[in-house]
Every structure is written in C-alpha cells, then in structure tokens.
Motif scaffolding. Structure first.
Motif, PDB file in Angstrom:
ATOM      1  N   GLY A 186      20.467  -4.051  43.917  1.00 24.92           N
ATOM      2  CA  GLY A 186      21.781  -4.580  43.603  1.00 24.92           C
ATOM      3  C   GLY A 186      22.054  -5.810  43.135  1.00 24.92           C
ATOM      4  O   GLY A 186      23.200  -6.335  43.247  1.00 24.92           O
ATOM      5  N   LYS A 187      20.971  -6.486  42.812  1.00 24.19           N
ATOM      6  CA  LYS A 187      21.006  -7.914  42.605  1.00 24.19           C
ATOM      7  C   LYS A 187      20.264  -8.326  41.067  1.00 24.19           C
ATOM      8  O   LYS A 187      19.472  -7.626  40.777  1.00 24.19           O
ATOM      9  CB  LYS A 187      20.341  -8.993  43.524  1.00 24.19           C
ATOM     10  CG  LYS A 187      21.000  -8.627  44.749  1.00 24.19           C
ATOM     11  CD  LYS A 187      20.282  -9.688  45.762  1.00 24.19           C
ATOM     12  CE  LYS A 187      21.112  -9.669  47.257  1.00 24.19           C
ATOM     13  NZ  LYS A 187      20.370 -10.702  48.093  1.00 24.19           N
ATOM     14  N   LYS A 188      20.737  -9.089  40.158  1.00 25.28           N
ATOM     15  CA  LYS A 188      20.219  -9.580  39.238  1.00 25.28           C
ATOM     16  C   LYS A 188      18.866 -10.301  39.478  1.00 25.28           C
ATOM     17  O   LYS A 188      18.866 -10.962  40.458  1.00 25.28           O
ATOM     18  CB  LYS A 188      20.884 -10.469  38.210  1.00 25.28           C
ATOM     19  CG  LYS A 188      22.154  -9.690  37.717  1.00 25.28           C
ATOM     20  CD  LYS A 188      22.007  -8.426  37.095  1.00 25.28           C
ATOM     21  CE  LYS A 188      22.095  -8.704  35.448  1.00 25.28           C
ATOM     22  NZ  LYS A 188      21.753  -7.509  34.670  1.00 25.28           N
ATOM     23  N   ILE A 189      17.906 -10.234  38.596  1.00 17.19           N
ATOM     24  CA  ILE A 189      16.670 -11.106  39.159  1.00 17.19           C
ATOM     25  C   ILE A 189      16.824 -12.669  39.135  1.00 17.19           C
ATOM     26  O   ILE A 189      16.285 -13.070  39.955  1.00 17.19           O
ATOM     27  CB  ILE A 189      15.786 -10.704  37.885  1.00 17.19           C
ATOM     28  CG1 ILE A 189      14.000 -11.060  38.391  1.00 17.19           C
ATOM     29  CG2 ILE A 189      15.924 -11.422  36.508  1.00 17.19           C
ATOM     30  CD1 ILE A 189      13.886 -10.177  39.370  1.00 17.19           C
ATOM     31  N   GLU A 190      17.962 -13.080  38.395  1.00 20.01           N
ATOM     32  CA  GLU A 190      18.113 -14.595  38.459  1.00 20.01           C
ATOM     33  C   GLU A 190      18.751 -15.039  39.931  1.00 20.01           C
ATOM     34  O   GLU A 190      18.380 -15.970  40.489  1.00 20.01           O
ATOM     35  CB  GLU A 190      19.067 -14.935  37.399  1.00 20.01           C
ATOM     36  CG  GLU A 190      18.641 -14.982  35.890  1.00 20.01           C
ATOM     37  CD  GLU A 190      18.616 -13.155  35.313  1.00 20.01           C
ATOM     38  OE1 GLU A 190      18.293 -13.308  34.392  1.00 20.01           O
ATOM     39  OE2 GLU A 190      19.497 -12.636  36.004  1.00 20.01           O
ATOM     40  N   GLU A 191      19.508 -13.984  40.464  1.00 16.13           N
ATOM     41  CA  GLU A 191      20.065 -13.920  41.763  1.00 16.13           C
ATOM     42  C   GLU A 191      19.070 -14.130  42.918  1.00 16.13           C
ATOM     43  O   GLU A 191      18.934 -14.945  43.706  1.00 16.13           O
ATOM     44  CB  GLU A 191      21.066 -13.142  41.956  1.00 16.13           C
ATOM     45  CG  GLU A 191      21.886 -13.390  43.182  1.00 16.13           C
ATOM     46  CD  GLU A 191      22.815 -12.137  43.603  1.00 16.13           C
ATOM     47  OE1 GLU A 191      23.474 -11.853  44.735  1.00 16.13           O
ATOM     48  OE2 GLU A 191      23.052 -11.217  42.586  1.00 16.13           O
ATOM     49  N   ILE A 192      18.324 -13.026  42.633  1.00 13.73           N
ATOM     50  CA  ILE A 192      16.888 -12.885  43.399  1.00 13.73           C
ATOM     51  C   ILE A 192      16.212 -14.108  43.666  1.00 13.73           C
ATOM     52  O   ILE A 192      15.738 -14.679  44.753  1.00 13.73           O
ATOM     53  CB  ILE A 192      16.213 -11.673  43.236  1.00 13.73           C
ATOM     54  CG1 ILE A 192      17.070 -10.374  43.367  1.00 13.73           C
ATOM     55  CG2 ILE A 192      14.583 -11.718  44.094  1.00 13.73           C
ATOM     56  CD1 ILE A 192      16.336  -9.226  42.868  1.00 13.73           C
ATOM     57  N   VAL A 193      15.700 -14.595  42.435  1.00  7.02           N
ATOM     58  CA  VAL A 193      14.824 -15.873  42.426  1.00  7.02           C
ATOM     59  C   VAL A 193      15.554 -17.146  42.865  1.00  7.02           C
ATOM     60  O   VAL A 193      14.775 -18.240  43.069  1.00  7.02           O
ATOM     61  CB  VAL A 193      13.988 -15.813  41.213  1.00  7.02           C
ATOM     62  CG1 VAL A 193      13.219 -14.666  41.017  1.00  7.02           C
ATOM     63  CG2 VAL A 193      14.897 -16.037  39.948  1.00  7.02           C
TER      64      VAL A 193
END
Length: 194
Positions: A185-192
C-alpha cells in the motif's frame, strides 16, 4: 537462512579489496534500499489479518519471509570488485572461497539478472538487483532515471545492442515494483525513504 557477514565484516572486506570510496557508498545505498524493501515486504506478509495488505488478490501475502541480513551483506558486497572487468564473477569467487555461498550466488547473478520473479516467489536476489536498479552511485534515483543512466552508459561504450535488454529488464522491474506497492500500500519511493 545461513550465516552472513555483519556490516563491520563487510566493510573490512571492501577495504581489504581496495574498493574505491564512491563504490563503497554505492554498495551502502544498495544495501539500505534492499533492506527497506525487504523489511516492508516482510511486514506486509506477517500481517496475517490483512491489515496493511492492500491487495485483494488471492495469495497477496503469499511468499517466504525475506532474509534481511542476507540483503544487507549481499548489497554491501555486490560491487566489491567493481574496478575489474567481470567483477561479479571475481567477487562471487572470493565470497564463495571464504564461505559466504548465499552472498556469492547473489553477487554472481546481479549483472546478468534480466527477469525478476513474481513477488509470491521473489527472493533476496530479486531484491538486491531491484535495489541496484533504483540507485545511481549513492543516490536512490528511481527506476526510470536508473534505466536512462544505464542506456546512456551503453551508448557511450558502443553497446547499443544491450539497450533492448536493458529496457526489458526495466519492464520486469516495473512489474515487481507494482506488486510490492500493491502488497504494501506504499509507493516504492516512500518505502525506500523511510
């Protein structure tokens, strides 16, 4: 899950190998990126109530728990011998020789890995290679910028024959990123960037 070198051991190995400082920073960025992605996948998979799992697809949380220690050690060591041609093979042989078989396998594959697994069977190799596909030097730049960087590098080296493979690998990475984003439920940019 086997025994993996800790960060201090990895840093000592990089230093002993004479890995340039800018390459060490790249390896640190890849390790950190891989760790964050793996941690978020594990978090979503462990949440067996479905809370935090943003996919309604059957088996959305299916898949094995990712070995975070292996992500870090393989990420830190993946370009240890980058100053050499065939650096992945040379580095993998060194790692195999000192007993780090799982790291050696990931390092050996990272330069020739062209198709990512589906998230339900994704493994540490997928995630280290994906992280490497999001990082230029020591900056997380995202997939599109990394693809552009690699395409330009291929052109400079008169390796236009590699461009179709680079773009196909990018499409495969995009598919895996989409599955990760759906699961978490998160964009990859948010995750990293967490």
């Amino acid at each position: 899950m086997g025994l993996h070198p800790d960060k201090g051991t990895c840093m000592k190995m990089l230093e002993t190998a004479g890995t340039p400082a800018h390459v060490i920073k790249h390896c640190q960025a890849v390790a950190q990126t891989a760790y964050r992605i793996g941690w978020e996948i594990n978090r979503a998979r462990r949440d067996n109530t479905g809370v935090g799992c943003h996919s309604t697809a059957p088996g959305a949380t299916a898949g094995r728990i990712i070995d975070l220690e292996l992500l870090v050690s393989a990420g830190l060591l993946h370009d240890m011998m980058r100053v050499y041609e065939n650096h992945a093979e040379i580095c993998a042989d060194v790692l195999q020789g000192v007993g780090y078989k799982e790291e050696a396998n990931i390092v050996r594959e990272h330069m020739r890995y062209d198709k990512f697994n589906d998230l339900t069977i994704a493994n540490e190799t997928d995630l280290v290679v994906l992280a490497d596909s999001l990082v230029v030097e020591d900056q997380m730049v995202g997939l599109d910028a990394r693809i552009q960087y690699v395409v330009e590098k291929a052109k400079k080296l008169n390796r236009e024959d590699r461009i179709d493979a680079i773009l196909a690998k990018g499409d495969s990475a995009r598919r895996l990123i989409g599955q990760i984003e759906q699961l978490t439920g998160k964009k990859i940019e948010e995750i990293v960037s967490e």
